[in-house]
Design a protein around this motif. Structure first.
Motif, PDB file in Angstrom:
ATOM      1  N   MET A  21       0.574  -1.054  -0.200  1.00 35.31           N
ATOM      2  CA  MET A  21      -0.309   0.231   0.032  1.00 35.31           C
ATOM      3  C   MET A  21       0.672   0.849   0.553  1.00 35.31           C
ATOM      4  SD  MET A  21      -3.571   0.783   2.148  1.00 35.31           S
ATOM      5  CE  MET A  21      -2.305   0.485   3.366  1.00 35.31           C
ATOM      6  N   ILE A  41       1.430   6.636   1.283  1.00 37.55           N
ATOM      7  CA  ILE A  41       0.884   5.723  -0.080  1.00 37.55           C
ATOM      8  C   ILE A  41       1.062   6.020  -1.363  1.00 37.55           C
ATOM      9  CG2 ILE A  41      -1.396   7.362  -0.466  1.00 37.55           C
ATOM     10  CD1 ILE A  41      -3.228   5.342  -0.400  1.00 37.55           C
ATOM     11  N   HIS A  45      -1.825   4.576  -5.738  1.00 42.56           N
ATOM     12  CA  HIS A  45      -2.602   3.952  -5.426  1.00 42.56           C
ATOM     13  C   HIS A  45      -3.581   5.759  -5.352  1.00 42.56           C
ATOM     14  CE1 HIS A  45      -1.910   0.198  -4.769  1.00 42.56           C
ATOM     15  NE2 HIS A  45      -0.967   0.579  -3.500  1.00 42.56           N
ATOM     16  N   VAL A  51      -7.842   1.702  -0.954  1.00 43.75           N
ATOM     17  CA  VAL A  51      -6.960   1.730  -0.696  1.00 43.75           C
ATOM     18  C   VAL A  51      -6.584   2.583  -0.147  1.00 43.75           C
ATOM     19  CG1 VAL A  51      -4.221   2.262  -0.924  1.00 43.75           C
ATOM     20  CG2 VAL A  51      -5.583   0.237  -2.381  1.00 43.75           C
ATOM     21  N   ARG A  54      -9.164   2.870   3.337  1.00 43.32           N
ATOM     22  CA  ARG A  54      -7.803   2.102   4.923  1.00 43.32           C
ATOM     23  C   ARG A  54      -6.708   2.221   5.034  1.00 43.32           C
ATOM     24  NH1 ARG A  54      -6.508  -3.885   1.572  1.00 43.32           N
ATOM     25  NH2 ARG A  54      -9.109  -3.994   1.735  1.00 43.32           N
ATOM     26  N   PHE A  55      -6.106   3.400   4.803  1.00 42.21           N
ATOM     27  CA  PHE A  55      -5.078   4.118   5.103  1.00 42.21           C
ATOM     28  C   PHE A  55      -5.350   5.361   5.867  1.00 42.21           C
ATOM     29  CE2 PHE A  55      -1.856   7.547   4.608  1.00 42.21           C
ATOM     30  CZ  PHE A  55      -0.665   7.097   4.221  1.00 42.21           C
ATOM     31  N   SER A 174     -11.757  -8.032   0.719  1.00 40.82           N
ATOM     32  CA  SER A 174     -11.770  -6.380  -0.598  1.00 40.82           C
ATOM     33  C   SER A 174     -12.977  -6.659  -1.285  1.00 40.82           C
ATOM     34  CB  SER A 174     -10.264  -6.523  -1.639  1.00 40.82           C
ATOM     35  OG  SER A 174     -10.113  -7.767  -1.738  1.00 40.82           O
TER      36      SER A 174
END
Length: 504
Positions: A21, A41, A45, A51, A54-55, A174
Motif C-alpha cells: 500500500m 501511500i 493508489h 486503498v 484503508r489508509f 476486499s
C-alpha cells in the motif's frame, strides 16, 4: 525524496521499507525535533478508493488505541501544495520504533528461547486485549508487523487491514473479493466470506506467530496460495515438541487451541491467553545485539507495577461475591455518569469471572449482558451489536436457538445495528427473527405482532413505504381476525397504515 518536507513539519530522511500500500520513511519532526516514522501511500493508489479508505482508517484506528504497545499517531493528511513533488499523496506521521521485527529476530537467534517467545506473545496479547475491547480486529498480525525494542518491549504495527466490528464502512474482504490478510498468518475464516472474522481471528494469527518463534519457521511455508489455504482450513499442525523438546506441555496445548479451525474452539480471549503464557515468561537473558539485560529506565518504569501484580502468581479464584461486588460498583459508576468506566469494569469482571466460573456460567453471561446493555444505552451501538452477537452465539450453544432469551437478544442486536447506521442489516436480522418467533411463539403471540409492527415501521423509515404498507396490511388482517377490528392494537396499526398511505 530525501529532504522533502510534508505537512509543513515532517522531513523525509531515509526509507525504512515498502509494502503493497505504501512506503515508510524515517523522518524528523522539524517543529519538535524528534524522530518519526512517516508512511506514504503509493502514487499508483491515489485513485483507488478502497486503498485510500484503508489508509485513512488505519490512522483513525491506530490513534484510537492509546496503548504503549501501539505506536502513537502524530498526524495524518493530504499533501495539497500544487508545487510539491508528492502533491496529492496521503501521509501519516507516527512514533518511530527502533528495534527488530520478529521475523529478523527469529532468523538471527534461532532457536528463540522459550521465555522470550512467550514474553513477546504475552505482550501481543496485552495489545489485542485492548484492541478487542474497542471492537478493533487487526486481521494482519504477523512477525513482520511486530517490533521488539532493545528493552524487550513489543510494538504492534500496521493496522492498515484492521476492521472495527459493527462499522458498515469497513469490509471484511476486499472489493475484488480477495480475502484480506497475509496467507501464512490468516485464520481459516479469513479465506471465506469474512462473516466469522472476530477477536478469535487475531488469536489464530497469534498462535501462528508463537509457532514461528518456537519452531523457527512458519507453519505452512513454501506453499502456493491454494496449498496454504488448505493447510489452514483442513490440516492439523505438526506438534511443536517435534521441533523442540524444551517446549512446555501447556504451551504446546495452548498453541494447539489457538490454531483450532473453528473460532469457537479457540481460547475465550486474549486475556485468557495472556494469563496462560505469563508463568513461562521467565529466564529472559540478553539476546546480544538485539535485546539487552541491563535495567533501563523503561524497564524500571514498567517493573514497578509488574513486581506487585497478582498476575505474576496463579490468579485467586473469582467468587460469586466478587462478581456481585463488581456489578454493584459498575452500577454506581453508571449512575454517576461514568458509563465508560462502568463498561470497562464489567468487561474485565466478565473476563476474570470466566477464568474461574467458566465462560458459559449464567452469572458471567449476565455481566456480559449488563455491559452490552450499557453500551447500547450510551450510544456505543456498534460495540453493543457485536457484544450481543457474541452473546447470542454463546447462549445458543448452551440453551438452544429457540430459547426466549436468545430470541430477545437477537432483537437487541438488530436494534443496535439500526442505530449504528446499518438499518438494512438490522432489518434483515429482524425479518429472520420474525420467522423464528412465529415458529416458536405462534403467529398470534403479542411478541410476534410487536416485531412485525417494528419491521413495517422500519421499512417505512427506509423509504420502502409500499413494502411497509403490504406488511402492515397483512399484520392488520391477522390482528383483526384474532382480536377484532375495534381492538386498540388494531386501531393503532390502522392509524399507522393511514399515515403511510398519505405519503404515497
Amino acid at each position: 525524496m530525501r529532504g522533502l518536507v510534508i505537512g509543513e513539519r515532517y522531513r523525509l530522511d531515509e526509507p525504512l521499507g515498502c509494502g503493497g500500500m505504501g512506503e515508510v520513511y524515517r523522518g524528523t519532526d522539524t517543529v519538535l525535533d524528534r524522530q518519526v516514522a512517516i508512511k506514504l501511500i503509493h502514487q499508483k493508489h491515489i485513485g483507488d478508493d478502497e486503498v485510500v479508505r484503508r489508509f485513512l482508517r488505519e490512522g483513525k484506528l491506530t490513534a484510537r488505541l492509546d496503548h504503549p504497545g501501539v505506536p502513537a499517531v502524530y498526524g495524518q493528511g493530504l499533501i495539497s501544495e500544487a508545487a510539491h513533488p508528492l502533491h496529492g499523496q496521503l501521509y501519516m506521521a507516527m512514533q518511530y520504533v527502533d528495534g527488530w521485527n520478529v521475523d529478523d529476530l527469529v532468523a538471527s537467534y534461532h532457536p528463540l528461547p522459550i521465555g522470550w517467545a512467550v514474553a513477546i506473545a504475552a505482550q501481543i496479547c496485552a495489545v489485542l486485549h485492548h484492541a478487542h475491547q474497542f471492537s478493533v480486529i487487526h486481521r494482519d498480525l504477523k512477525p513482520g508487523n511486530l517490533m521488539v525494542t532493545s528493552d524487550g518491549f513489543v510494538k504492534v504495527l500496521d493496522f492498515g487491514l484492521a476492521t472495527a466490528l459493527g462499522d458498515p464502512s469497513q469490509s471484511k474482504i476486499s472489493m475484488t473479493g480477495v480475502p484480506v490478510g497475509t496467507w501464512l498468518y490468516m485464520a481459516p475464516e479469513q479465506f471465506g466470506d469474512g462473516s466469522e472474522v472476530g477477536p478469535a481471528t487475531d488469536l489464530y494469527a497469534l498462535g501462528l506467530v508463537l509457532y514461528r518463534m518456537i519452531a523457527g519457521a512458519p507453519l505452512f511455508d513454501t506453499r502456493s496460495y491454494a496449498d496454504t489455504m488448505r493447510g489452514h482450513v483442513l490440516e492439523i499442525p505438526e506438534s511443536l515438541r517435534a521441533f523442540r523438546a524444551d517446549v512446555p506441555q501447556d504451551i504446546e496445548e495452548l498453541v494447539r487451541q489457538l490454531l483450532a479451525k473453528a473460532p469457537d474452539d479457540r481460547p475465550a480471549g486474549a486475556l485468557e491467553v495472556y494469563r496462560r503464557l505469563l508463568p513461562h515468561a521467565t529466564g529472559l537473558t540478553a539476546l546480544p545485539g538485539a535485546i539487552g539485560s541491563e535495567l533501563t529506565a523503561a524497564r524500571m518504569y514498567a517493573g514497578v507495577l509488574a513486581d506487585s501484580s497478582s498476575e505474576a502468581t496463579p490468579a485467586a479464584r473469582f467468587t460469586r461475591g466478587d462478581l456481585d461486588r463488581m456489578r454493584r460498583r459498575a452500577t454506581g459508576l453508571a449512575r454517576s455518569a461514568q458509563a465508560g468506566e462502568a463498561i470497562d469494569l464489567l468487561l474485565d469482571t466478565a473476563c476474570q469471572a470466566a477464568m474461574s466460573m467458566g465462560s458459559d456460567h449464567a452469572d458471567v453471561l449476565e455481566v456480559r449482558l449488563d455491559a452490552a446493555d450499557l453500551m447500547f444505552g450510551n450510544g456505543r451501538y456498534a460495540e453493543a451489536a457485536d457484544a450481543f452477537a457474541v452473546l447470542v452465539g454463546d447462549l445458543t450453544k448452551r440453551d438452544g436457538k429457540d430459547d426466549e432469551r436468545v430470541l430477545n437478544i437477537r432483537r437487541r442486536e438488530a436494534d443496535c445495528l439500526v442505530c449504528a447506521s446499518q438499518p438494512n442489516l438490522g432489518l434483515a436480522k429482524l425479518q429472520d427473527l420474525a420467522v423464528d418467533m412465529d415458529r416458536v411463539f405462534g403467529a398470534s403471540d403479542n411478541r410476534t405482532y410487536d416485531l412485525r409492527h417494528q419491521i413495517s415501521l422500519l421499512l417505512d423509515g427506509l423509504g420502502r413505504t409500499p413494502e411497509a404498507i403490504d406488511a402492515l396490511e397483512e399484520l392488520i388482517a391477522d390482528v383483526s381476525h384474532e382480536l377484532g377490528p375495534e381492538h386498540s392494537r388494531t386501531r393503532l396499526l390502522t392509524n399507522d397504515l393511514e399515515r403511510m398511505n398519505r405519503k404515497l
